[in-house]
Design an enzyme around this catalytic site. Structure first.
Site, short mmCIF file in Angstrom:
data_model
loop_
_atom_site.label_atom_id
_atom_site.label_comp_id
_atom_site.label_asym_id
_atom_site.label_seq_id
_atom_site.Cartn_x
_atom_site.Cartn_y
_atom_site.Cartn_z
N LEU A 1 0.88 -1.17 -0.11
CA LEU A 1 -0.07 -0.03 -0.18
C LEU A 1 0.86 1.37 0.04
CD1 LEU A 1 -2.67 1.47 0.35
CD2 LEU A 1 -2.49 1.18 2.87
N TYR A 2 1.78 1.37 0.82
CA TYR A 2 2.73 2.40 0.85
C TYR A 2 4.07 1.87 1.64
CZ TYR A 2 1.42 2.85 5.83
OH TYR A 2 1.48 2.29 7.30
N GLY B 1 6.70 3.53 4.42
CA GLY B 1 6.71 4.79 5.43
C GLY B 1 7.92 5.53 5.33
N THR B 2 8.11 6.78 6.38
CA THR B 2 9.10 7.65 6.07
C THR B 2 10.00 7.94 7.01
OG1 THR B 2 7.63 9.28 7.00
CG2 THR B 2 7.40 8.82 4.49
N HIS C 1 -3.88 -2.74 -2.58
CA HIS C 1 -3.70 -2.93 -0.98
C HIS C 1 -2.74 -4.26 -1.11
CE1 HIS C 1 -5.54 -4.45 2.84
NE2 HIS C 1 -4.99 -3.17 3.10
N LYS D 1 0.14 -7.00 -1.21
CA LYS D 1 1.46 -6.99 -0.18
C LYS D 1 2.18 -8.33 -0.51
CE LYS D 1 -1.10 -4.10 2.14
NZ LYS D 1 -1.73 -4.10 3.38
N ASP E 1 14.63 -12.63 -5.99
CA ASP E 1 15.11 -13.64 -6.76
C ASP E 1 14.10 -14.61 -7.01
OD1 ASP E 1 17.63 -12.18 -7.33
OD2 ASP E 1 18.56 -13.32 -5.95
#
Length: 494
Positions: free
Chosen positions: A91-92, A94-95, A179, A181, A186
Site C-alpha cells: 500500500l505504501y 513509510g518515512t 492493497h 502485499k 530472486d
C-alpha cells in the site's frame, strides 16, 4: 464443472478469445487427473484445481514468520542478497528510520549488482500523501538508477473528474487502493498483509509466509508487472505518466475502456498460467504442498479470491473446523450468510479488540471505526443467535499491551484433523473493501506435510493465545449513536 467465467463480473471481449472457461472446455484433459497426488485425505479440496493455477512444492520450501521484527530483518537480508530482481508491492512505504534503512539497502544492492532490477508498486493516493511520502522516499533511486528501477503508483479509475480535483488527502483513498502485499527477492516471495512501515516492523501484528519457489516467484513478478502497466510510472523528474505499454490514463478518457483493457491484461495472464501449471504439475512428484494464488480486483471487474473463499466456506463439512482472522471485522454480507446457512464447520473468528485497532484514538470520523466494527460484529452475532447457529460460531478479540492487530487469513481443519490442512494468507480482510474496492492477493496453501501443518498451527496458536472470548463484550460494549447512524451508509468504504 465449476465455470471459471464466474470469476469475472463483466464479460471479457472479444468473447472468441480463450478465457478461463474456454481454456477448461477446450482442454479438459488438463484437469482429468487434478488432485493432490499422494494425499487422498485432501480429496474434498480438489475443486481448487478448477479455480486457480496450482504450484506444487514441498513443505520445507516454506517458512512461517511470526514477529514484525523478524519480518523486517528478513526483508533487509533478502534485499541485501538479491542478485537479479526485487519486487515490492505494498500500500505504501513509510518515512521513518527503519524505512530509510530499507531504501539504503536497496541502494547498496542496486549499486553492487548492475543486473539487478527493482520493481515497486504502491498506491497513488496513499503513496503521495503529505510532503514527505513514499514517492519522495524512493525518488532518489529512480533518479540514480533509472535503467534498473521502475516505480509505479496504482491509481483507481474511480477517482476522476470533480472528485479527483476536490477530494482531500485521506478522503480520496476511500474509493479504492492498491492493497496487495508481495515482497519478492530472486526466487523467493513473501506473501503478507503487512505494509512497509515502522508499525509493521515493530508492534503491529500481521502474518507473513516466505516461499522459496522459482515458478511461483516468476508468477508474482509477472503479475505485478502487469498491474504496473496500467499504473502511473514515476519518472526521474518526479512526474507521473503512462507506462510505456499503456495508452489510457486511469482518470481520463472512458472509465469503461480502461477497466476493460486492464481486466483483459490480468485475465489473459492468469489463464496462460493456469494452462501452463496444469500441464506442469506432474513434473514435481515429490510435492506435498500446493499453492494456489488468488487475486481480487473488484474495481476492474475481477472477482477471484472472493469466489474461492465463498466456495471454501460453503464446502466446509460437518466435523471440520475453521479459524478465520481479520484485522477489521467487516465481513461481506455474502460471507456472513454463507457462514450462517451453508458452512457446517465449527468456526472461531478472531479480530482486533478496540484497544488493538489501528484506528483507536484517531482524530475525526476515523476515531469511530473501531466502534463500527464492534457494531457489525454484534449484528452478526445476534443474527447467529436468531438462527440458532451461535453454538457453532465463536468470537475472539486479540489484545496485547502496546500492540495493534492486523493479521488476517484462515486455517481449515478437515474432520478429525488436529492440524490445519489449508490456510489462506495475504492482504484480504474479507470485507467490503477487499471484495469491491481494493486490489488484493492471497494464496490458498494446501498441505499434507506434517511439519508445515505444525508450524501453521503454532502460528494460529500464537494469535489466539493473545485473545479472549468476546461474545458478551461485543453485545454489551457501547457504540456511539452517530456511529450507529452512519455505519450502514459507509460500510463499503472501511
Amino acid at each position: 464443472m465449476f465455470y471459471i467465467r464466474r470469476l469475472f463480473s463483466q464479460e471479457l471481449a472479444p468473447v472468441s478469445q480463450c478465457d478461463f472457461l474456454g481454456c477448461l472446455q477446450q482442454t479438459p484433459n488438463l484437469l482429468a487427473n487434478a488432485g493432490f497426488t499422494g494425499a487422498p485425505a485432501l480429496e474434498s479440496l480438489t475443486w481448487l484445481h478448477n479455480l486457480a493455477p496450482c504450484f506444487p512444492l514441498r513443505g520445507d520450501q516454506i517458512q512461517v514468520i511470526h514477529e514484525p521484527q523478524h519480518f523486517y530483518d528478513t526483508l533487509v537480508q533478502r534485499i541485501a542478497r538479491a542478485k537479479r530482481r526485487i519486487v515490492l508491492a505494498s500500500l505504501y512505504l513509510g518515512t521513518g528510520q527503519l524505512e530509510s534503512a530499507v531504501v539504503q539497502t536497496l541502494r547498496h544492492s542496486l549499486k553492487a549488482e548492475s543486473a539487478l532490477r527493482l520493481n515497486v508498486l504502491l498506491d497513488f493516493t496513499r503513496g503521495t500523501r503529505g510532503a514527505l511520502n513514499s514517492k519522495t522516499m524512493l525518488l532518489p533511486l529512480v533518479r540514480d538508477f533509472a535503467s534498473q528501477v521502475q516505480l509505479s503508483l496504482y491509481h483507481t479509475p474511480d477517482l476522476r473528474g470533480m472528485t479527483k480535483r476536490l477530494a482531500p488527502p485521506r478522503w480520496n483513498e476511500l474509493l479504492g487502493l492498491q492493497h496487495m502485499k508481495v515482497y519478492l527477492f530472486d526466487d523467493a516471495v513473501i506473501i503478507s498483509g503487512a505494509n512497509l512501515s515502522n508499525d509493521y516492523f515493530t508492534n503491529r501484528q500481521d502474518r507473513y509466509i516466505l516461499i522459496e519457489d522459482k515458478p511461483l516467484a516468476d508468477f508474482y513478478a509477472q503479475f505485478i508487472e502487469r498491474v504496473q502497466e496500467f499504473s502511473l510510472a514515476v519518472a526521474p523528474d518526479a512526474s507521473e505518466g503512462l507506462h510505456r505499454n499503456w495508452r489510457i490514463l486511469p482518470y481520463e478518457g472512458t472509465k469503461e475502456q480502461f477497466i476493460q483493457l486492464a481486466k483483459q491484461r490480468i485475465a489473459d495472464f492468469v489463464q496462460e498460467t493456469f494452462q501452463r501449471q496444469a500441464r506442469a504439475k506432474e513434473l514435481n512428484p515429490e510435492a506435498d504442498t500446493w499453492v494456489f494464488p488468488l487475486m481480487e480486483m473488484g474495481q476492474i471487474g475481477i472477482h477471484h479470491d472472493s469466489v474461492v473463499t465463498k466456495r471454501l466456506l460453503s464446502n466446509c463439512v460437518a466435523g471440520s473446523r475453521l479459524k478465520l482472522a481479520t484485522g477489521y471485522f467487516n465481513l461481506t454480507q455474502e460471507y456472513m450468510d454463507t457462514i450462517t446457512h451453508k458452512c457446517l464447520a465449527k468456526c472461531s473468528i478472531l479480530m482486533a479488540h478496540p484497544n488493538a485497532n489501528g484506528f483507536q484514538g484517531a482524530k475525526g470520523p476515523a476515531g469511530g471505526i473501531p466502534a463500527a466494527y464492534t457494531l457489525i460484529a454484534k449484528s452478526f452475532y445476534e443474527s447467529l443467535v436468531r438462527r440458532q447457529q451461535n453454538h457453532r460460531v465463536n468470537f475472539f478479540e486479540y489484545e496485547k499491551p502496546g500492540w495493534t492487530y492486523h493479521a488476517k487469513g484462515l486455517w481449515y481443519y478437515l474432520p478429525e484433523a488436529r492440524l490445519p490442512n489449508l490456510t489462506l494468507i495475504g492482504s484480504s480482510n474479507f470485507g467490503e473493501r477487499s471484495v469491491n474496492r481494493d486490489l488484493e492477493t492471497q494464496v490458498c496453501l494446501v498441505t499434507a506435510n506434517k511439519d508445515l501443518s505444525q508450524r501453521l498451527q503454532a502460528e494460529a496458536d500464537r494469535l489466539y493465545d493473545l485473545s479472549q472470548t468476546a461474545e458478551r463484550e461485543i453485545v454489551q460494549r457501547p457504540v456511539p449513536r452517530w456511529v450507529q447512524a452512519v455505519v450502514r451508509i459507509f460500510r463499503n468504504f472501511f
